[in-house]
Design a protein around this motif. Structure first.
Motif, PDB file in Angstrom:
ATOM      1  N   ALA A 135     -49.178  -6.888  33.630  1.00  0.00           N
ATOM      2  CA  ALA A 135     -47.727  -6.878  33.843  1.00  0.00           C
ATOM      3  C   ALA A 135     -47.135  -8.101  33.160  1.00  0.00           C
ATOM      4  O   ALA A 135     -47.657  -9.209  33.312  1.00  0.00           O
ATOM      5  N   VAL A 136     -46.060  -7.879  32.389  1.00  0.00           N
ATOM      6  CA  VAL A 136     -45.456  -8.971  31.612  1.00  0.00           C
ATOM      7  C   VAL A 136     -43.937  -8.912  31.707  1.00  0.00           C
ATOM      8  O   VAL A 136     -43.345  -7.835  31.646  1.00  0.00           O
ATOM      9  N   GLY A 137     -43.318 -10.077  31.811  1.00  0.00           N
ATOM     10  CA  GLY A 137     -41.856 -10.161  31.737  1.00  0.00           C
ATOM     11  C   GLY A 137     -41.460 -11.420  30.992  1.00  0.00           C
ATOM     12  O   GLY A 137     -42.111 -12.459  31.134  1.00  0.00           O
ATOM     13  N   ALA A 138     -40.415 -11.324  30.168  1.00  0.00           N
ATOM     14  CA  ALA A 138     -39.952 -12.497  29.420  1.00  0.00           C
ATOM     15  C   ALA A 138     -38.478 -12.318  29.084  1.00  0.00           C
ATOM     16  O   ALA A 138     -37.984 -11.193  29.004  1.00  0.00           O
ATOM     17  N   ASP A 139     -37.788 -13.429  28.872  1.00  0.00           N
ATOM     18  CA  ASP A 139     -36.358 -13.348  28.580  1.00  0.00           C
ATOM     19  C   ASP A 139     -35.918 -14.488  27.673  1.00  0.00           C
ATOM     20  O   ASP A 139     -36.469 -15.581  27.728  1.00  0.00           O
ATOM     21  N   THR A 140     -34.937 -14.184  26.828  1.00  0.00           N
ATOM     22  CA  THR A 140     -34.209 -15.209  26.087  1.00  0.00           C
ATOM     23  C   THR A 140     -32.763 -15.112  26.544  1.00  0.00           C
ATOM     24  O   THR A 140     -32.173 -14.032  26.492  1.00  0.00           O
ATOM     25  N   THR A 141     -32.204 -16.216  27.039  1.00  0.00           N
ATOM     26  CA  THR A 141     -30.859 -16.182  27.618  1.00  0.00           C
ATOM     27  C   THR A 141     -29.854 -16.847  26.678  1.00  0.00           C
ATOM     28  O   THR A 141     -30.197 -17.804  25.990  1.00  0.00           O
ATOM     29  N   ASN A 190     -45.583   1.278  30.236  1.00  0.00           N
ATOM     30  CA  ASN A 190     -44.459   1.499  31.150  1.00  0.00           C
ATOM     31  C   ASN A 190     -43.486   0.343  31.002  1.00  0.00           C
ATOM     32  O   ASN A 190     -43.887  -0.777  30.675  1.00  0.00           O
ATOM     33  N   THR A 191     -42.190   0.621  31.230  1.00  0.00           N
ATOM     34  CA  THR A 191     -41.202  -0.461  31.319  1.00  0.00           C
ATOM     35  C   THR A 191     -40.357  -0.231  32.557  1.00  0.00           C
ATOM     36  O   THR A 191     -39.949   0.897  32.834  1.00  0.00           O
ATOM     37  N   SER A 192     -40.119  -1.312  33.303  1.00  0.00           N
ATOM     38  CA  SER A 192     -39.334  -1.227  34.531  1.00  0.00           C
ATOM     39  C   SER A 192     -38.089  -2.094  34.399  1.00  0.00           C
ATOM     40  O   SER A 192     -38.170  -3.211  33.878  1.00  0.00           O
ATOM     41  N   TYR A 193     -36.962  -1.580  34.885  1.00  0.00           N
ATOM     42  CA  TYR A 193     -35.794  -2.445  35.001  1.00  0.00           C
ATOM     43  C   TYR A 193     -35.254  -2.377  36.409  1.00  0.00           C
ATOM     44  O   TYR A 193     -34.956  -1.291  36.916  1.00  0.00           O
ATOM     45  N   SER A 231     -47.559  -2.939  31.662  1.00  0.00           N
ATOM     46  CA  SER A 231     -46.357  -2.705  32.446  1.00  0.00           C
ATOM     47  C   SER A 231     -45.362  -3.832  32.176  1.00  0.00           C
ATOM     48  O   SER A 231     -45.558  -4.967  32.606  1.00  0.00           O
ATOM     49  N   GLY A 232     -44.308  -3.520  31.432  1.00  0.00           N
ATOM     50  CA  GLY A 232     -43.337  -4.541  31.041  1.00  0.00           C
ATOM     51  C   GLY A 232     -42.122  -4.548  31.950  1.00  0.00           C
ATOM     52  O   GLY A 232     -41.702  -3.512  32.461  1.00  0.00           O
ATOM     53  N   ALA A 233     -41.560  -5.750  32.151  1.00  0.00           N
ATOM     54  CA  ALA A 233     -40.278  -5.880  32.846  1.00  0.00           C
ATOM     55  C   ALA A 233     -39.213  -6.015  31.759  1.00  0.00           C
ATOM     56  O   ALA A 233     -39.306  -6.877  30.895  1.00  0.00           O
ATOM     57  N   ALA A 254     -39.694  -3.101  26.856  1.00  0.00           N
ATOM     58  CA  ALA A 254     -40.490  -4.335  26.827  1.00  0.00           C
ATOM     59  C   ALA A 254     -42.001  -4.069  26.882  1.00  0.00           C
ATOM     60  O   ALA A 254     -42.768  -4.744  26.186  1.00  0.00           O
ATOM     61  N   GLY A 255     -42.425  -3.083  27.682  1.00  0.00           N
ATOM     62  CA  GLY A 255     -43.861  -2.811  27.789  1.00  0.00           C
ATOM     63  C   GLY A 255     -44.470  -2.508  26.432  1.00  0.00           C
ATOM     64  O   GLY A 255     -45.481  -3.088  26.042  1.00  0.00           O
ATOM     65  N   ALA A 256     -43.817  -1.616  25.703  1.00  0.00           N
ATOM     66  CA  ALA A 256     -44.304  -1.239  24.371  1.00  0.00           C
ATOM     67  C   ALA A 256     -44.168  -2.405  23.394  1.00  0.00           C
ATOM     68  O   ALA A 256     -45.034  -2.625  22.533  1.00  0.00           O
ATOM     69  N   THR A 257     -43.076  -3.164  23.528  1.00  0.00           N
ATOM     70  CA  THR A 257     -42.862  -4.301  22.638  1.00  0.00           C
ATOM     71  C   THR A 257     -43.996  -5.316  22.757  1.00  0.00           C
ATOM     72  O   THR A 257     -44.539  -5.792  21.754  1.00  0.00           O
ATOM     73  N   PHE A 258     -44.367  -5.622  24.000  1.00  0.00           N
ATOM     74  CA  PHE A 258     -45.461  -6.584  24.202  1.00  0.00           C
ATOM     75  C   PHE A 258     -46.793  -5.981  23.730  1.00  0.00           C
ATOM     76  O   PHE A 258     -47.620  -6.674  23.122  1.00  0.00           O
ATOM     77  N   ALA A 259     -46.995  -4.684  24.019  1.00  0.00           N
ATOM     78  CA  ALA A 259     -48.259  -4.038  23.623  1.00  0.00           C
ATOM     79  C   ALA A 259     -48.420  -4.058  22.105  1.00  0.00           C
ATOM     80  O   ALA A 259     -49.510  -4.318  21.586  1.00  0.00           O
ATOM     81  N   GLN A 260     -47.333  -3.792  21.386  1.00  0.00           N
ATOM     82  CA  GLN A 260     -47.411  -3.811  19.923  1.00  0.00           C
ATOM     83  C   GLN A 260     -47.681  -5.221  19.404  1.00  0.00           C
ATOM     84  O   GLN A 260     -48.474  -5.424  18.488  1.00  0.00           O
ATOM     85  N   ALA A 261     -46.983  -6.208  20.018  1.00  0.00           N
ATOM     86  CA  ALA A 261     -47.156  -7.590  19.569  1.00  0.00           C
ATOM     87  C   ALA A 261     -48.583  -8.079  19.817  1.00  0.00           C
ATOM     88  O   ALA A 261     -49.130  -8.863  19.037  1.00  0.00           O
TER      89      ALA A 261
END
Ligand SMILES: [Zn+2]
Lengths: 146, 393
Positions: B108-114, B78-81, B48-50, B62-69
């Protein structure tokens, strides 16, 4: 009504069309009101009433009260980002949140030039004014009531 | 039937301005959480990605991005915004799957580059967009926080010195937190010497944006028991309610509140924890510590009252008495809060839960709240999003 008694119309162009009247002496913000439940909106809403108990889809344009109580205030010490257009050197200005009694709503706006935070206190009477932004476009602003 | 789930493991990538791809932070946090949980990545049944809106398409999914990585392994995804509440919504999705019996263990994972510098609005002339209009008039984000702060001063007699003390306290808490970005003690004089941004708030009192990542491995209570983690901290509530019309305070990016002629004004920040308490079946008197969204120093005081940790207007008194420091009666932001982290939007709500987990497990080191059994989080973002999570042990 003769031209001598008509409200003076300022020469400057408004920053937003239809958001406020151009009567320089006694300007009003222009909002809308739901014809079903009476809820006011600013900016104008003309689609669906946001009151969950109301299915209203019919609105009338209304001038909002042009005076109210200062709910809170601050200032912009640093130059705000675009689309704000600042004269150079940048001059800080105050910002007011004013509570309109009849509409039971709080409306934000810049404060007129020459009135800083030191001249403001929560609860004081404020009124609406028109004054150009730094780029010359006319905006609504709040000022202490006379 | 219990609505609780277990927190098997938590992990974070340190907050900072690292300038690397957000996926790196998310994967580092996920690996740390999996190791902490003792769960093999291949056993995770739901990811479950944020989402992040600033990092292109990989951020939207993001959910799929993290799962693939981490290596595709056939998990559901799943991805939630939900702006600042994205992490809580990702966690809520995992909880629903678990409680529905559709999976036993989830990540559940969340990450950001600002971006560097201040967040600027999108280009172009958009008079129909209140966000564009308020920037056009020169009303930027700190102005909203300052309006709330000034209002506290007028209503309750709070002072700029009180607000500065929030910064001093949080800096003291965060100084020993290895995941915090700012790990330096400050004095009231340091705060007073920093530039005024929006009267009464100074530069050191307004939170920055940061890079970072946070991850949490959750499971059914049955799975936790079988894994020998029957006493793991549990999530007892995840509140993600919307506001109720009419709004009581002007919320960013609006130019006005709702008109309250047809409905009484409602306080959104108060509604979030109220639902959480109801869901968990506990009250504010049961809470041992809180992690709240201190986008500004003064906002932490608003949150304390919205969480009902004290009566309306009493937050500064608690602060002055030292009640909200680690060692006090009800520590607030023992992690150091946003003051020490800066905001990494999709990771922040998860980071708050990570901190509660470490605290409830007694693993928070120098910032440990002794005997903590119940913790609560609270945050609020744009467009009616916010969350409050209760963790207990
Ligand atoms: Zn209506």
């Amino acid at each position: 009504m003769g031209p001598e008694s008509a409200a003076p119309v300022p020469a400057a162009l408004p920053v937003l069309d239809g958001w406020f009247t151009l009567d320089a002496r006694a300007p009003h913000l222009l909002g809308s009101r739901c014809k079903s439940c009476g809820t006011f909106y600013f900016p104008k809403l003309t689609t669906f009433c946001r009151n969950p108990a109301c299915a209203g889809e019919s609105f009338e344009e209304v001038p909002l009260s042009r005076s109210g109580r200062l709910w809170s205030y601050t200032n912009a010490c640093y130059q705000p980002p675009e689309p704000y257009v600042a004269a150079q050197p940048y001059r800080p200005f105050a910002i007011a949140a004013v509570e309109l009694k009849k509409e039971r709503m709080i409306v934000l706006g810049p404060v007129v030039r020459g009135v800083g935070v030191e001249a403001l206190h929560v609860g004081m009477d404020m009124e609406l004014a028109l004054e150009p932004l730094d780029d010359g476009r006319l905006s609504w602003k709040w000022k202490p009531a006379r | 039937m219990t609505k609780e789930i277990a927190i098997l493991g938590v992990g974070m990538h340190p907050w900072g301005k690292w300038g690397r791809n957000f996926v790196e932070y998310g994967v580092a946090a996920a690996r740390a959480a999996l190791a902490d949980a003792g769960v093999d990545w291949r056993d995770v049944q739901f990811v479950s990605g944020a989402a992040t809106m600033r990092c292109g398409y990989p951020g939207y999914v993001a959910g799929a991005t993290f799962a693939q990585a981490l290596g595709w392994q056939g998990a559901q995804v799943n991805t939630s915004y939900a702006a600042c509440a994205s992490g809580s919504q990702a966690l809520a999705a995992a909880r629903s799957k678990i409680l529905a019996g559709e999976c036993a263990v989830a990540l559940a994972v969340g990450a950001d580059t600002t971006p560097k510098g201040f967040l600027a609005p999108q280009k172009g002339e958009r008079p129909d967009d209140p966000d564009w209009v308020r920037f056009r008039l020169g009303i930027s984000n700190p102005a909203y926080f300052a309006l709330y702060a000034r209002r506290r001063m007028a209503l309750y007699g709070d002072t700029p010195e009180d607000f500065a003390q929030v910064k001093v306290k949080n800096a003291e808490h965060g100084v020993a937190n290895p995941n915090a970005r700012y790990r330096k003690k400050f004095t009231a004089a340091d705060v007073a010497a920093s530039a005024m941004v929006a009267d009464p708030l100074r530069l050191m009192e307004i939170c920055a944006t940061s890079d970072g990542g946070a991850a949490i491995v959750v499971s059914s209570l049955e799975y936790a028991r079988r894994a020998g983690k029957a006493d793991a901290p549990r999530i007892a509530a995840i509140s993600t309610v919307t506001p109720t019309f009419a709004s009581e305070v002007v919320e960013m990016p609006d130019l006005a509140t709702d008109s309250a002629v047809a409905a009484e004004p409602q306080r959104f920040r108060g509604a979030l924890p109220r639902k959480a308490y109801e869901e968990a079946g506990i009250g504010p008197e049961d809470v041992d510590l809180a992690e709240v969204y201190d986008l500004s120093t003064a906002l932490e005081l608003d949150w304390m009252e919205d969480l009902q940790l004290c009566a309306r207007g009493d937050a500064a008194r608690l602060l002055r008495e030292g009640a909200t420091r680690v060692g006090g009666r009800i520590p607030v932001n023992p992690s150091g809060g946003l003051a020490c982290f800066g905001e990494a939007v999709p990771a922040q709500a998860l980071a708050q839960v990570c901190e509660l987990s470490w605290q409830l497990r007694g693993q928070a080191g120098a910032r440990q709240v002794e005997g903590a059994r119940v913790g609560i989080t609270a945050n609020q973002g744009l467009f009616g999003h916010g969350s409050s999570v209760i963790v207990k042990r």
